[in-house]
Design an enzyme around this catalytic site. Structure first.
Site, mmCIF file in Angstrom:
data_model
loop_
_atom_site.group_PDB
_atom_site.id
_atom_site.type_symbol
_atom_site.label_atom_id
_atom_site.label_comp_id
_atom_site.label_asym_id
_atom_site.label_seq_id
_atom_site.Cartn_x
_atom_site.Cartn_y
_atom_site.Cartn_z
ATOM 1 N N SER A 147 -0.237 -0.818 -6.135
ATOM 2 C CA SER A 147 -0.115 -2.041 -6.929
ATOM 3 C C SER A 147 0.622 -1.777 -8.236
ATOM 4 O O SER A 147 0.525 -0.687 -8.816
ATOM 5 C CB SER A 147 -1.503 -2.607 -7.239
ATOM 6 O OG SER A 147 -2.181 -2.956 -6.053
ATOM 7 N N GLU B 108 6.096 -34.151 -1.610
ATOM 8 C CA GLU B 108 4.876 -33.701 -2.260
ATOM 9 C C GLU B 108 5.230 -32.993 -3.560
ATOM 10 O O GLU B 108 6.341 -32.470 -3.717
ATOM 11 C CB GLU B 108 4.105 -32.756 -1.333
ATOM 12 C CG GLU B 108 3.446 -33.451 -0.158
ATOM 13 C CD GLU B 108 2.151 -34.157 -0.548
ATOM 14 O OE1 GLU B 108 2.217 -35.098 -1.364
ATOM 15 O OE2 GLU B 108 1.088 -33.775 -0.030
ATOM 16 N N LYS C 254 -14.212 -8.575 -9.015
ATOM 17 C CA LYS C 254 -13.330 -9.390 -9.866
ATOM 18 C C LYS C 254 -12.652 -10.489 -9.051
ATOM 19 O O LYS C 254 -12.564 -11.642 -9.484
ATOM 20 C CB LYS C 254 -12.285 -8.497 -10.528
ATOM 21 C CG LYS C 254 -11.479 -9.183 -11.615
ATOM 22 C CD LYS C 254 -10.629 -8.175 -12.377
ATOM 23 C CE LYS C 254 -9.935 -8.844 -13.555
ATOM 24 N NZ LYS C 254 -9.179 -7.873 -14.371
ATOM 25 N N ASP C 255 -12.177 -10.128 -7.854
ATOM 26 C CA ASP C 255 -11.574 -11.135 -6.978
ATOM 27 C C ASP C 255 -12.606 -12.161 -6.526
ATOM 28 O O ASP C 255 -12.293 -13.340 -6.364
ATOM 29 C CB ASP C 255 -10.945 -10.467 -5.751
ATOM 30 C CG ASP C 255 -9.663 -9.719 -6.090
ATOM 31 O OD1 ASP C 255 -9.025 -10.076 -7.092
ATOM 32 O OD2 ASP C 255 -9.315 -8.777 -5.359
ATOM 33 N N HIS D 274 0.808 -1.218 0.000
ATOM 34 C CA HIS D 274 0.000 0.000 0.000
ATOM 35 C C HIS D 274 0.844 1.273 0.000
ATOM 36 O O HIS D 274 0.304 2.367 -0.181
ATOM 37 C CB HIS D 274 -0.951 0.001 1.203
ATOM 38 C CG HIS D 274 -2.161 -0.844 0.994
ATOM 39 N ND1 HIS D 274 -2.103 -2.221 0.886
ATOM 40 C CD2 HIS D 274 -3.475 -0.528 0.849
ATOM 41 C CE1 HIS D 274 -3.321 -2.701 0.703
ATOM 42 N NE2 HIS D 274 -4.170 -1.696 0.675
#
Length: 431
Positions: free
Chosen positions: A223, A291, A247-248, A219
């Site tokens: 972004s 894994e 959108k998220d 912040h």
């Protein structure tokens, strides 16, 4: 980053005004993920994966805390307590499958998030600290995942722990005492299981703290975006809410559909069948593998097969850890003034036809037996991996000629036509 056009938080009534004066949590949320946080208007769905990673972390913490209420970290009963969760605890099977598959999906999201950062050079100034904290998060998640894989105390859990902890024995002079101190004995047993359980429970909360720092650091400069251009004007941004929350939310819905399909229909697809056999120190599995999300680094570990000054085992350990630690150097290795791979033709070719195939090969070789041709392929891929980051990126960033950049984010989205401006409803603009 302070935007002069960002909306200010205004309490709606006397109660919210009192809360804002005493504990400005609503203001913090509003400025972090609300209309008070302007975001570049051209973010693609690749920018959804940061939110998805946060969701995965919270999901792992919640399911992990509940599972810990029923798990017994004792080598004599750990396997039985895992079966007890699966068979006797109400919805225990779902919680365990959600937690196990959640780890795989967490790493899938993280890998996409990291490779987006590679391609769009999210590690460059002024966002170096965001990147550095992100690498710390990845290391913490890797450590947490390894310790969690040991807890079911199946065959692959035990032998995976034995192989990985045995790596510390390759360190000259202090290796073996260090290994015994970490494991609590000469082989993984009750002491090791208790330590792994304690750390597996603790590290996710440490990771959550670093995630908060990661978001806080984000912040400050704001972004990044696919063009790599900084925000210059109000029309370059839109409020985070409702545009990017929607959108998220859509991305999260798609993620949950795929994730739930694995949890409810194919929950063991990403696991190993040998882990449903109780740990037996006297019976070594034919093929010990970690894994799937550790495959690339396991391939790098096994790529060193001969001694040269140092033992092959030590070279493998150094290379495995260095393959991640060198990410800390990326902000200074890549000296190109252009961030986005969209405008860097040479960088783009080396990324798509070099780094991505290299990682695919490492994933395949990490899960394959330690035999030819996989050993040779892992050696070639390991060599290219280090050459890409330590040689190719610095050289390409110095010699390539970037393509012309748009003047602003708005121009990149709406075009350079004078009539193509935000809010312009003239016929020329809509033609």
């Amino acid at each position: 980053m302070s935007f002069p056009w960002a909306k200010e938080y205004t309490p709606a009534n006397d109660f919210t005004k009192w809360v804002d004066e005493k504990l400005p949590l609503p203001r913090l949320v509003y400025n972090a993920v609300g209309a008070g946080y302007p975001v570049p208007r051209n973010l693609s769905y690749f920018w959804n994966f940061g939110v998805l990673a946060g969701f995965c972390l919270v999901m792992q913490i919640v399911t992990g805390v509940i599972l810990a209420m029923h798990y017994a970290p004792n080598a004599l009963v750990a396997f039985s307590s895992t079966e007890h969760i699966m068979r006797d605890v109400n919805w225990g099977w779902m919680l365990r499958y959600a937690h196990a598959n959640g780890a795989s999906f967490f790493f899938l999201v993280l890998y996409i998030h990291i490779f987006r950062g590679f391609y769009y050079s999210s590690y460059k100034a002024p966002r170096e600290m965001i990147w550095l904290l992100g690498v710390v998060i990845f290391l913490l998640v890797m450590a947490t995942a390894f310790m969690g894989y040991v807890l079911p105390w199946g065959q692959m859990s035990f032998w995976g722990a034995k192989v990985i902890t045995g790596l510390f024995g390759a360190i000259p002079l202090i290796g073996e005492p260090l290994q015994v101190w970490l494991v609590g004995g000469f082989a993984p047993d009750n002491a090791a299981l208790n330590r792994f359980f304690s750390l597996h429970f603790l590290l996710p909360f440490v990771t959550l703290g670093v995630v908060i720092l990661h978001v806080w650091a984000l912040h400050i400069p704001g972004s990044s975006n696919p063009t790599g251009i900084e925000v210059k004007q109000e029309s370059d941004t839109i409020p985070f809410h409702p545009y990017y929350t929607a959108k998220d939310g859509f991305g999260l819905g798609v993620f949950l559909i795929i994730y739930c399909a694995f949890v409810f229909f194919i929950p063991n697809l990403l696991g190993h069948a040998d882990n449903y056999i109780e740990a037996n120190p006297l019976a070594t599995p034919a093929h010990i593998v970690p894994e799937w999300y550790f495959y690339p680094f396991y391939a790098i570990l096994r790529a060193f097969t001969f001694d040269f000054v140092l033992s092959a085992k030590l070279w493998g350990v150094l290379a495995m850890f260095s393959s991640i630690l060198l990410w800390f150097l990326l902000p200074w290795l890549d000296r190109s003034p252009v961030r986005s791979g969209h405008y860097r033709p040479m960088f783009r070719k080396f990324f798509w036809f070099g780094l991505v195939p290299c990682m695919v090969v490492l994933f395949i070789c990490g899960g394959a037996p330690a035999e030819e041709p996989y050993v040779m392929l892992s050696q070639i891929a390991t060599a290219y991996y280090f050459i890409h980051f330590l040689v190719i990126i610095p050289v390409v960033s110095s010699i390539e000629k970037p393509e012309p950049l748009p003047y602003s984010i708005t121009e990149a989205v709406l075009g350079s036509d004078d009539s193509a401006k935000l809010g312009d409803t003239t016929p020329a603009a809509s033609a």
